[in-house]
Design a protein around this motif. Structure first.
Motif, mmCIF file in Angstrom:
data_model
loop_
_atom_site.group_PDB
_atom_site.id
_atom_site.type_symbol
_atom_site.label_atom_id
_atom_site.label_comp_id
_atom_site.label_asym_id
_atom_site.label_seq_id
_atom_site.Cartn_x
_atom_site.Cartn_y
_atom_site.Cartn_z
ATOM 1 N N UNK A 1 -3.601 -1.377 12.708
ATOM 2 C CA UNK A 1 -4.824 -2.528 13.080
ATOM 3 C C UNK A 1 -5.458 -2.709 11.617
ATOM 4 N N UNK A 2 -5.912 -1.834 10.961
ATOM 5 C CA UNK A 2 -6.400 -2.038 9.724
ATOM 6 C C UNK A 2 -5.446 -2.748 8.618
ATOM 7 N N UNK A 3 -4.142 -2.461 8.702
ATOM 8 C CA UNK A 3 -3.289 -3.284 8.054
ATOM 9 C C UNK A 3 -3.197 -4.868 8.423
ATOM 10 N N UNK A 4 -3.285 -4.985 9.701
ATOM 11 C CA UNK A 4 -3.305 -6.340 10.148
ATOM 12 C C UNK A 4 -4.582 -7.358 9.792
ATOM 13 N N UNK A 5 -5.496 -6.341 9.528
ATOM 14 C CA UNK A 5 -7.049 -7.236 9.338
ATOM 15 C C UNK A 5 -7.129 -7.329 7.781
ATOM 16 N N UNK A 6 -6.622 -6.483 6.927
ATOM 17 C CA UNK A 6 -6.426 -6.863 5.561
ATOM 18 C C UNK A 6 -5.394 -7.735 5.131
ATOM 19 N N UNK A 7 -4.105 -8.052 5.965
ATOM 20 C CA UNK A 7 -3.278 -8.707 5.345
ATOM 21 C C UNK A 7 -3.577 -10.261 5.654
ATOM 22 N N UNK A 8 -4.738 -10.695 6.450
ATOM 23 C CA UNK A 8 -5.261 -11.954 6.311
ATOM 24 C C UNK A 8 -6.444 -12.045 5.431
ATOM 25 N N UNK B 1 -9.388 -7.609 -3.616
ATOM 26 C CA UNK B 1 -8.902 -7.432 -4.890
ATOM 27 C C UNK B 1 -8.492 -6.096 -5.206
ATOM 28 N N UNK B 2 -8.431 -5.295 -4.228
ATOM 29 C CA UNK B 2 -7.825 -3.991 -4.452
ATOM 30 C C UNK B 2 -6.610 -3.675 -3.760
ATOM 31 N N UNK B 3 -6.504 -4.375 -2.666
ATOM 32 C CA UNK B 3 -5.345 -4.000 -1.598
ATOM 33 C C UNK B 3 -4.317 -5.217 -1.599
ATOM 34 N N UNK B 4 -2.922 -4.839 -1.850
ATOM 35 C CA UNK B 4 -2.270 -5.635 -1.392
ATOM 36 C C UNK B 4 -1.195 -5.023 -0.368
ATOM 37 N N UNK B 5 -0.851 -6.144 0.739
ATOM 38 C CA UNK B 5 -0.241 -5.530 1.918
ATOM 39 C C UNK B 5 1.190 -6.046 1.851
ATOM 40 N N UNK B 6 2.083 -5.044 2.196
ATOM 41 C CA UNK B 6 3.404 -5.448 2.178
ATOM 42 C C UNK B 6 3.995 -5.155 3.498
ATOM 43 N N UNK B 7 4.680 -6.206 4.048
ATOM 44 C CA UNK B 7 5.184 -6.055 5.520
ATOM 45 C C UNK B 7 6.342 -4.990 5.560
ATOM 46 N N UNK C 1 14.470 0.167 6.532
ATOM 47 C CA UNK C 1 14.086 1.516 6.264
ATOM 48 C C UNK C 1 12.921 1.898 5.566
ATOM 49 N N UNK C 2 11.519 0.754 5.494
ATOM 50 C CA UNK C 2 10.511 1.215 5.208
ATOM 51 C C UNK C 2 9.458 0.965 6.181
ATOM 52 N N UNK C 3 8.195 1.398 5.811
ATOM 53 C CA UNK C 3 7.184 1.111 6.659
ATOM 54 C C UNK C 3 6.283 0.139 6.240
ATOM 55 N N UNK C 4 5.274 -0.764 6.903
ATOM 56 C CA UNK C 4 4.505 -1.569 6.064
ATOM 57 C C UNK C 4 3.402 -0.666 5.270
ATOM 58 N N UNK C 5 3.133 -1.316 4.102
ATOM 59 C CA UNK C 5 2.226 -0.266 3.338
ATOM 60 C C UNK C 5 0.995 -1.231 2.442
ATOM 61 N N UNK C 6 0.012 -0.509 1.994
ATOM 62 C CA UNK C 6 -1.024 -1.092 1.057
ATOM 63 C C UNK C 6 -0.636 -0.442 -0.241
ATOM 64 N N UNK C 7 -0.442 -1.320 -1.317
ATOM 65 C CA UNK C 7 -0.925 -0.950 -2.548
ATOM 66 C C UNK C 7 -2.220 -0.812 -2.902
#
Length: 277
Positions: free
Chosen positions: A121-128, A132-138, A142-148
């Motif tokens: 839920x937090x990922x979906x909110x930030x990816x839109x 400046x601090x978070x980059x969202x990767x779908x 073999x990987x999960x979604x992630x924040x950098x």
């Protein structure tokens, strides 16, 4: 003192009244990363500090990990708690970059993998958002979604605690000083230490003693609890410059050790090592 406890408020809204005294002297109980950071911050503002630590050196308990992750708690963008963590994270990074010597910290980002529904839920909110601090990767194969988390990283807490104390110019540090009780006369606090007399006296007391703080203020209903986490040290097993986090975390290898962890037991006050953890 009732205003100090603010037990009916969320902690981030529970601000005590501004200090009105003229004597800029504070006693800090506990020499972990919270206590040493507080000493450093107040000393920069001209305060005299008396730091009481019950062990033989700073960072001897929860702040004694060989290596730890520096990152904010990721909440939904509008959450007040998230803003508190974000600002604390930015301030901490500024301090620790200034204090750390080579090999004592690294700020090459942190990767936080999304592994449960609330995180999604937090990922979906930030990816839109453009943040400046978070980059969202779908999610990929073999990987999960992630924040950098940009600018996040790792530190060596015991060394940073020592650097913070060394940077203070008006501080007295007393080791083997286990606080037994406190008295307040309306102006000054008297802090009593086991097997030591007389008490230490100052108008301001700051308790950064973890769960031991509950023992120091048993009658004031402080909204504190215990969260037990145990880490493990491994020989280097994964080459990475960035800490990687999901249900647990792994830090980069530092001085031949790689830290993984941590267990998560809410309400557990036990401090001895457990084989099952």
């Amino acid at each position: 003192f009732d205003a100090f406890t603010c037990k009916d408020k969320e902690p981030w809204f529970a601000m005590p009244p501004a200090y009105q005294g003229t004597e800029r002297h504070a006693i800090i109980i506990g020499g972990g990363i919270a206590g040493c950071s507080m000493a450093y911050a107040l000393n920069k503002r001209g305060w005299k500090i008396t730091l009481l630590e019950r062990n033989e050196c700073v960072a001897s308990e929860a702040s004694g990990n060989h290596c730890g992750v520096v990152m904010p708690l990721i909440t939904k963008p509008e959450a007040a708690l998230g803003q508190v963590y974000m600002n604390a994270f930015l301030l901490a990074c500024t301090w620790w970059k200034a204090l750390a010597q080579e090999g004592e910290a690294g700020f090459d980002d942190v990767v936080q993998y999304v592994h449960e529904p609330k995180g999604q839920e937090r990922f979906d909110a930030y990816k839109e958002l453009v943040h400046p601090l978070f980059t969202c990767k779908e999610k990929e194969t073999h990987t999960m979604p992630s924040f950098t988390i940009h600018g996040a990283g790792w530190v060596r807490p015991p060394l940073l605690c020592q650097r913070a104390i060394e940077a203070c110019t008006n501080i007295d540090v007393y080791y083997h000083s286990d606080v037994s009780s406190l008295d307040y006369d309306g102006v000054n606090w008297s802090v009593h230490v086991k097997d030591k007399e007389p008490p230490y006296i100052a108008p301001v007391v700051i308790a950064t003693a973890g769960t031991a703080t509950l023992e120091l203020f048993p009658k004031h209903g402080l909204n504190l609890g215990s969260l037990r986490g145990q880490i493990s040290y491994l020989p280097p097993v994964l080459q990475t410059k960035k800490p990687l986090c999901a249900q647990g975390y792994i830090c980069p290898s530092v001085d031949g050790k790689q830290v993984i962890g941590a267990t998560f037991h809410r309400g557990d006050f036990e401090t001895t090592l457990r084989k099952e953890d």
